[in-house]
Design an enzyme around this catalytic site. Structure first.
Site, PDB file in Angstrom:
ATOM      1  N   CYS A 183      -5.420  -3.019   7.934  1.00 55.66           N
ATOM      2  CA  CYS A 183      -6.573  -2.134   7.911  1.00 55.66           C
ATOM      3  C   CYS A 183      -7.930  -2.665   7.686  1.00 55.66           C
ATOM      4  O   CYS A 183      -9.087  -2.646   8.066  1.00 55.66           O
ATOM      5  CB  CYS A 183      -6.238  -0.653   7.321  1.00 55.66           C
ATOM      6  SG  CYS A 183      -6.145  -0.820   5.538  1.00 55.66           S
ATOM      7  N   CYS A 208       0.801  -1.334   0.019  1.00 57.29           N
ATOM      8  CA  CYS A 208       0.071  -0.052   0.054  1.00 57.29           C
ATOM      9  C   CYS A 208       0.918   1.215  -0.074  1.00 57.29           C
ATOM     10  O   CYS A 208       0.678   2.186  -0.704  1.00 57.29           O
ATOM     11  CB  CYS A 208      -0.821  -0.334   1.309  1.00 57.29           C
ATOM     12  SG  CYS A 208      -1.787   1.551   1.202  1.00 57.29           S
TER      13      CYS A 208
END
Length: 385
Positions: free
Chosen positions: A208, A111
């Protein structure tokens, strides 16, 4: 207090998750004379995950409101951007595909490399910001024509491992205000300014998009029919001896000991995953040891390349919580072969290997395979190049 700043102040876009680190980073830059613009990225919708845990962490409404409140109190603008589509298409698809390929992914590194920095820089350009900043515990400097990431002062919080993939172009515009600070100082700075809610806010360590930490449940929900497709695979020894049956190879990781559901009379670990045959290889702790690993999809930092340098000494970390081991690096085409001074356990394909020269990140890449191999004759050293 030593912070990473530029001599000439300018407009900076700060990634604000709503947690204490990114909030203090924004506050410090604001006080140092930068024109701060706050931005919170919505990367994931918890309702889509189907998990049981309440929405928390960087994508929750509470966290977004916490970030916005800091901006309101200090008088700088704050924006929310929705990058769920690009995040999902790249990070989550890769996460799923890696497990189905028998590897163990590292979505946070991916990410940073492909989503967050690109998304921030695009918005920075739209908003006229020369710089972007995050609350990572790391440092960056310009030296010998290269932008070099180095470890943060607080070694217990250092996040340089997760930043090896950030490009030179991105690092040229990146500030890490917390790189010269310890976590205790961050809490002190927040208390001094009256941000007591930040101090008391629990930190989130989960991936997340998996707030309940159950990646197996996530895969079952994400891939239709997966459980039935992979059920009944075999636990085997390295020589092929069948020991029993398991729930499916994607639900196991290299080095795993707990939750195997099989008793062998000795402590057994997952030493290999064979997706083609749906076999999970078990063995003792010694069978997790490797002296050589091959690393591909490289991104180099302090050095642009290792070609022509022979065997290069470096400390190599093979996972985030690994202290690092003395090694020799050898560039072989577009890959680096790593020879460890002593065997390293549970090297896992799909994880990142990061090479250090002292505190500086030489570069990194993705672990592809590992073996027991003869170590070349050369003195191992962690001395700087």
């Amino acid at each position: 207090m030593n912070t990473n700043t530029s001599e000439s102040k300018g407009r900076v876009l700060v990634a604000m998750s709503g947690g204490i680190d990114s909030s203090v980073a924004a506050v410090l830059l604001h006080e140092q004379g930068y024109e701060v613009v706050g931005m919170t990225m919505k990367t994931w919708d918890y309702a889509s995950a189907g998990g049981s845990k309440k929405e928390t962490g960087c994508c929750s409404l509470d966290s977004i409101n916490d970030a916005r409140q800091i901006a309101v109190e200090l008088g700088f603008p704050h924006y929310i951007i929705d990058i769920r589509d690009e995040f999902g298409d790249f990070v989550i698809d890769n996460f799923t595909e890696e497990y189905l390929a028998g590897r163990t992914p590292n979505p946070c590194v991916l990410c940073n490399t492909h989503i967050k920095w690109d998304a921030l820089l695009r918005r920075a350009d739209q908003l006229g910001c020369q710089f972007i900043a995050t609350g990572h515990y790391a440092n960056v400097r310009h030296e010998n024509g290269r932008y070099v990431v180095s470890k943060g002062l607080d070694e217990n919080k250092d996040q340089s491992y997760a930043l090896w993939g950030v490009s030179q172009e991105s690092l040229a515009r990146t500030l890490f205000p917390l790189g010269g600070m310890r976590k205790t100082e961050i809490y002190d700075e927040a208390r001094r300014r009256g941000f007591t809610e930040l101090v008391n806010k629990p930190e989130s360590y989960e991936i997340c998009f998996i707030p309940d930490n159950d990646y197996r449940g996530f895969l079952r929900r994400r891939v239709e029919g997966l459980e039935a497709r992979v059920a009944g695979g075999e636990f085997v020894l390295r020589d092929g001896t069948v020991l029993g049956h398991h729930e499916g190879y994607p639900f196991y990781t290299i080095g795993q000991r707990k939750g195997l559901g099989i008793a062998l009379g000795f402590p057994a670990y997952v030493t290999e995953i064979r997706p083609d045959t749906n076999q999970v290889v078990l063995g003792n702790f010694d069978e997790l040891a490797s002296t050589t690993t091959y690393v591909g999809k490289l991104n180099m930092g302090k050095l642009a390349s290792l070609e022509g340098r022979g065997l290069v000494p470096a400390t190599t970390k093979v996972r985030y919580n690994h202290n690092g081991s003395p090694a020799l690096l050898e560039q072989v085409g577009d890959k680096i072969r790593v020879y460890f001074e002593e065997a390293v356990h549970a090297i896992t394909p799909g994880q990142a290997a990061v090479f250090y020269d002292g505190n500086d990140v030489l570069g990194g890449g993705w672990i592809e395979r590992h073996t027991i191999a003869e170590v070349p004759e050369r003195t191992f050293s962690t001395a700087t190049l």
